[in-house]
Design a protein around this motif. Structure first.
Motif, PDB file in Angstrom:
ATOM      1  N   UNK A 148       0.747  -1.486   0.025  1.00 61.76           N
ATOM      2  CA  UNK A 148       0.030  -0.028  -0.342  1.00 61.76           C
ATOM      3  C   UNK A 148       0.543   1.007   0.058  1.00 61.76           C
ATOM      4  N   UNK A 149       2.362   0.928  -0.265  1.00 62.53           N
ATOM      5  CA  UNK A 149       2.571   1.973   0.205  1.00 62.53           C
ATOM      6  C   UNK A 149       3.082   2.834  -1.599  1.00 62.53           C
ATOM      7  N   UNK A 150       1.991   3.047  -2.047  1.00 60.60           N
ATOM      8  CA  UNK A 150       2.169   3.521  -3.693  1.00 60.60           C
ATOM      9  C   UNK A 150       3.214   4.591  -3.838  1.00 60.60           C
ATOM     10  N   UNK A 151       3.815   5.543  -2.865  1.00 66.25           N
ATOM     11  CA  UNK A 151       4.501   6.353  -3.163  1.00 66.25           C
ATOM     12  C   UNK A 151       6.133   5.684  -3.642  1.00 66.25           C
ATOM     13  N   UNK A 152       6.066   5.150  -2.482  1.00 69.83           N
ATOM     14  CA  UNK A 152       7.704   3.995  -2.878  1.00 69.83           C
ATOM     15  C   UNK A 152       7.595   3.097  -4.146  1.00 69.83           C
ATOM     16  N   UNK A 153       6.535   2.559  -4.832  1.00 73.62           N
ATOM     17  CA  UNK A 153       6.389   1.508  -5.281  1.00 73.62           C
ATOM     18  C   UNK A 153       6.470   2.457  -6.871  1.00 73.62           C
ATOM     19  N   UNK A 154       5.672   3.946  -6.784  1.00 75.35           N
ATOM     20  CA  UNK A 154       5.726   4.531  -7.781  1.00 75.35           C
ATOM     21  C   UNK A 154       7.588   5.551  -8.555  1.00 75.35           C
ATOM     22  N   UNK A 155       8.003   5.069  -7.447  1.00 76.72           N
ATOM     23  CA  UNK A 155       9.363   5.151  -7.802  1.00 76.72           C
ATOM     24  C   UNK A 155       9.788   4.358  -8.473  1.00 76.72           C
ATOM     25  N   UNK A 165       9.159 -10.387  -7.098  1.00 74.75           N
ATOM     26  CA  UNK A 165       8.507 -11.390  -6.104  1.00 74.75           C
ATOM     27  C   UNK A 165       7.682 -11.067  -5.233  1.00 74.75           C
ATOM     28  N   UNK A 166       7.402 -11.367  -4.302  1.00 75.48           N
ATOM     29  CA  UNK A 166       6.596 -10.774  -2.793  1.00 75.48           C
ATOM     30  C   UNK A 166       6.858 -11.902  -1.495  1.00 75.48           C
ATOM     31  N   UNK A 167       6.489 -11.325  -0.266  1.00 73.15           N
ATOM     32  CA  UNK A 167       6.876 -11.715   0.957  1.00 73.15           C
ATOM     33  C   UNK A 167       5.820 -11.380   2.297  1.00 73.15           C
ATOM     34  N   UNK A 168       5.737 -11.799   3.064  1.00 76.70           N
ATOM     35  CA  UNK A 168       5.220 -11.173   4.000  1.00 76.70           C
ATOM     36  C   UNK A 168       5.719 -11.034   5.167  1.00 76.70           C
ATOM     37  N   UNK A 169       5.731  -9.830   5.518  1.00 76.74           N
ATOM     38  CA  UNK A 169       6.966  -9.523   6.999  1.00 76.74           C
ATOM     39  C   UNK A 169       5.949  -8.823   8.505  1.00 76.74           C
ATOM     40  N   UNK A 176       2.092  -7.507   7.342  1.00 74.54           N
ATOM     41  CA  UNK A 176       2.508  -6.452   5.372  1.00 74.54           C
ATOM     42  C   UNK A 176       3.054  -7.862   4.277  1.00 74.54           C
ATOM     43  N   UNK A 177       1.900  -7.039   3.512  1.00 70.82           N
ATOM     44  CA  UNK A 177       2.396  -7.694   2.755  1.00 70.82           C
ATOM     45  C   UNK A 177       3.138  -7.014   1.971  1.00 70.82           C
ATOM     46  N   UNK A 178       4.987  -7.930   1.000  1.00 72.35           N
ATOM     47  CA  UNK A 178       5.546  -7.095   0.584  1.00 72.35           C
ATOM     48  C   UNK A 178       5.935  -7.259  -1.062  1.00 72.35           C
ATOM     49  N   UNK A 179       6.220  -6.033  -1.427  1.00 73.23           N
ATOM     50  CA  UNK A 179       6.581  -6.446  -3.183  1.00 73.23           C
ATOM     51  C   UNK A 179       7.733  -5.943  -3.330  1.00 73.23           C
ATOM     52  N   UNK A 180       8.860  -6.895  -4.009  1.00 71.41           N
ATOM     53  CA  UNK A 180       9.697  -6.946  -3.916  1.00 71.41           C
ATOM     54  C   UNK A 180      10.665  -6.273  -5.264  1.00 71.41           C
ATOM     55  N   UNK A 181      11.264  -5.767  -5.554  1.00 74.70           N
ATOM     56  CA  UNK A 181      11.823  -5.928  -7.956  1.00 74.70           C
ATOM     57  C   UNK A 181      13.150  -5.421  -7.998  1.00 74.70           C
TER      58      UNK A 181
END
Length: 214
Positions: A148-155, A165-169, A176-181
């Motif tokens: 849900x961190x749209x600002x960071x994901x947008x950058x 991929x993704x993980x859960x923290x 939190x559902x974490x998205x990796x790039x």
């Protein structure tokens, strides 16, 4: 050379650029910078749960001091202050684990409330990517953001990272559902001309290489 720089070589590491009509500088903080850094730290800053202290007043200096104490080829974190037109605006971190073998870096950052919405988050990450790929010989940069961190994901998207991929923290009170790039050096080389960051200059990289790469 100041007294501070005489005992810590990373105080000489600087990255400067122009972006979005601003003169930008990334530099590592001295202890004298900590009060000003704390004054602009946003209340919602996600603090590292592995550090002691439950308030920003405790966490901010410990974050900086820990980065100094743990800097070596096996594990390091560079904490940079961002100066925008001479004013302190936020921080940009660059970190790695087992860098001499893996050559992969990660980033994290925050901006003071008054400096958001100016394109600075993208610019300062582009600046440390330039440092990582041109001076430290990184092969890839990775990013992890809460979904849900749209600002960071947008950058991350704007700089050309690709999902990996993704993980859960598990946090204290939530999961939190974490998205990796990931951004490879080859993809960065193709896209960096469109980052909107000009006049990139780096100084003090030689001392940094000796400490971070070995």
């Amino acid at each position: 050379m100041t007294a501070d720089r005489s005992w810590w070589p990373l105080f000489d590491l600087r990255v400067s650029a122009t972006a979005a009509g601003h003169d930008l500088l990334l530099r590592t903080p001295t202890d004298a910078d900590l009060p000003a850094l704390l004054a602009i730290a946003p209340a919602e800053l996600e603090m590292d749960p592995t550090l002691p202290g439950g308030s920003l007043a405790e966490w901010v200096p410990r974050h900086v001091w820990r980065a100094r104490a743990e800097s070596g080829p096996d594990r390091w974190r560079l904490v940079f202050l961002l100066e925008c037109d001479g004013e302190l605006a936020g921080t940009q971190d660059l970190k790695a684990v087992d860098f001499p073998r893996l050559r992969i870096v990660e980033t994290s950052s925050w901006l003071g409330l008054a400096y958001r919405g100016r394109g600075l988050a993208k610019a300062m990450r582009a600046m440390v990517l330039h440092l990582a790929f041109t001076q430290l010989d990184a092969v890839a940069a990775e990013s992890e953001s809460e979904e849900h961190n749209d600002a960071a994901l947008g950058v991350t998207r704007s700089l050309g990272y690709q999902p990996c991929g993704d993980t859960y923290a598990a946090r204290t009170d939530r999961v939190d559902h974490m998205l990796h790039a990931r951004l490879t050096r080859q993809r960065w080389a193709l896209l960096r001309g469109g980052y909107g960051v000009d006049d990139l200059r780096i100084s003090g990289a030689e001392q940094a290489l000796a400490l971070l790469v070995g």
